[in-house]
Design an enzyme around this catalytic site. Sequence first.
Site, short mmCIF file in Angstrom:
data_model
loop_
_atom_site.label_atom_id
_atom_site.label_comp_id
_atom_site.label_asym_id
_atom_site.label_seq_id
_atom_site.Cartn_x
_atom_site.Cartn_y
_atom_site.Cartn_z
CG PHE A 1 10.75 -32.49 -21.06
CD1 PHE A 1 10.00 -32.99 -21.39
CD2 PHE A 1 10.73 -31.19 -22.13
CE1 PHE A 1 8.02 -31.47 -21.68
CE2 PHE A 1 10.15 -29.85 -21.88
CZ PHE A 1 8.59 -30.50 -22.02
CG HIS B 1 10.68 -27.97 -30.57
ND1 HIS B 1 9.97 -29.51 -31.18
CD2 HIS B 1 10.99 -28.08 -29.10
CE1 HIS B 1 9.61 -30.02 -29.92
NE2 HIS B 1 10.27 -29.55 -28.88
CG LEU C 1 6.92 -26.39 -29.47
CD1 LEU C 1 7.55 -26.61 -30.23
CD2 LEU C 1 7.10 -25.92 -28.42
NE ARG D 1 12.99 -29.40 -27.03
CZ ARG D 1 13.22 -28.57 -26.60
NH1 ARG D 1 13.40 -26.81 -26.49
NH2 ARG D 1 11.50 -28.84 -25.33
CD GLU E 1 11.26 -32.55 -26.16
OE1 GLU E 1 12.04 -32.97 -24.81
OE2 GLU E 1 12.05 -31.89 -25.85
NE ARG F 1 15.14 -23.85 -24.56
CZ ARG F 1 14.02 -25.04 -24.23
NH1 ARG F 1 14.00 -25.97 -23.53
NH2 ARG F 1 13.46 -24.27 -25.71
CD GLN G 1 15.84 -27.16 -28.30
OE1 GLN G 1 15.33 -26.18 -27.77
NE2 GLN G 1 17.40 -27.57 -28.28
CG HIS H 1 11.54 -24.70 -29.92
ND1 HIS H 1 10.56 -23.90 -29.74
CD2 HIS H 1 12.01 -24.57 -28.39
CE1 HIS H 1 9.88 -24.37 -28.71
NE2 HIS H 1 10.87 -24.55 -27.93
#
Length: 597
Positions: free
Chosen positions: A137, A253, A270, A304, A273, A403, A251, A368
């Site tokens: 990730f 995304h 979404l 991100r 990821e 995050r 955040q 997100h």
Amino acid sequence: MTSSETPARERRHARDGVEYETVEVPVLVVGAGAAGARTAIALAENDVDCLVVGKRDHGDAHTTWAAGGINAALGTLDPQDDPAIHAADTLDEGHFLNDPHGVETVTRAMPDRIRELEAWGMPFSRTDDGEVDQRYFGAQSFRRTCFVGDRTGEAILETLVARAQDLSIPYRENVMITRLLSDGERVYGAVGYDMEDGHFLLFEADAVVLAAGGYSSLYNRHSSRDDENNGDGPALAYDAGARLMDLEFVQFHPTGMMGAAYGEDWDGRLVTEAVRGEGGRLYNAEGERFMEAYSPEQMELDARDVVARAIAREVDEGRGTENGGVYLDVSHRDRAFIEERLPRMYERFGDLGVDLAEEPVEVAPTAHYSMGGVDIDFDTGATAVDRLYAVGETTAGVHGANRLGGNSLAETVALGKVVGEHLAERAFDERPTLPESQRRLAEEQFAALDRLTDGEGEEDPEALLEEVGALLEDHAGILRDEASLSAGLDALADLRERAGDLDVGERTSRSFEYAVDLGFTLTVAEGVLRGALERTESRGAHYRTDYPDVDEAWRRNVLYEHDRDGMALSTREVGTPSDAVQAALDAGYELDYHQLE
């Protein structure tokens, strides 16, 4: 979580013309996602009665939308990984605004929490050797994200619900909590209403745990469902007297679906990821793999905030698609690989007429996750209000300014166990005592909700919520500055005034739910704007074009408290990591993206 029956005696009252039901329970858990479920499991395993309440049908929580994975330093594929390096990555991604103790509490616990989920039947994807598989990730030094294809959150919630059913944990679904009963020093319970038939509910509790999610849905373009993550958890805590922290950090995304390309219902949803974690590449409209210019080492798997700002810049500079996005392409992978590792994404786009194995998809940043929330003690989950606890995305501190992907699910199960076990060590009254002052407060809230019902004002609650969302996108989006934030606060004050004149239906209507949500939204939106105006630097997900650099003097958390003059802000220094984590930071571990090539 086995039935709608509660573990405590119930009765009905009729006082001052307002009828309501009373439920007595030692511990009330508000929120039925992974954080609330894991807290309740810990309580039940220690023979403490609790009741879980949620706004939706049981098992239908936002956790199910967390697709890509859950982090734990198992070392399945990279044996050199360990919890200290996981913590170092988390602090680095959070730009060192995280609570170091909170971070280490999560990262140390996660290998055991994964084994626990495995023992409870979680169907993790496996390596050829039968071990729990792990994938890359963004911004992870090693492959530490455990997964179930691209439906990890759904699988976790199913596993936790099954465990809760084994323990006969009671729940109550379709309940909306509108206020906590608190004198500012201690919490005594909560009030709300049954969303199916509209009757009022008074929960007398010796302790309350807020596990009600975050506030990313305040933005119109977001990755949640519209009726989730509306800020009710932080707003309930704030109104009860608890401190909030770091609300300015939202955040975005990098890869949300483009509504103009796939339909309005899909706008902002979404694209996990995991697509980039499995090798997906980003291209602008000119066919350039633009992350080579922004992050040649980590490419699409940089943090991100870095990738989201890169996409925004490509679009702003005229290299975006006609719809205002960029392309995400994983078609260089074999079809069988995509079907196995990304089944939900493959099916979703297939239903929309796009073959993920043959062509790219259009994406753009979407709100997100909220890193801010309730300020808690990470040894207990306690807030500044006695007997009020919080866990999950409702809280702040673990994620800092941005995050790390895969850490949201980790936080829920790691800290849910901590909070539940701490509560189990306290002595609770099976029949909590509600002071008369708090009963009057409850009845005043019921009377206010009764007046709101069938209101015939001029303003539509849903329309005002959309205006708040547009306001935040315009004034507190990916790029911010003083003039815009100040204008946003002025506009929000106008919206707050208009919110006093609502056109609302009966209590079972969506308009009534939206009217309640609007109150939560206005509180948290003010905090986002005020915090962003206060923080005169750029760090993580917060980017000020008028203060574009990181300012080490601002390595501080922003705190929010309710006082007689309204929302009061202060700051607090951030703690220091342990020696082991500092050593991992000094070692400079970093993901090598090119292993995926």
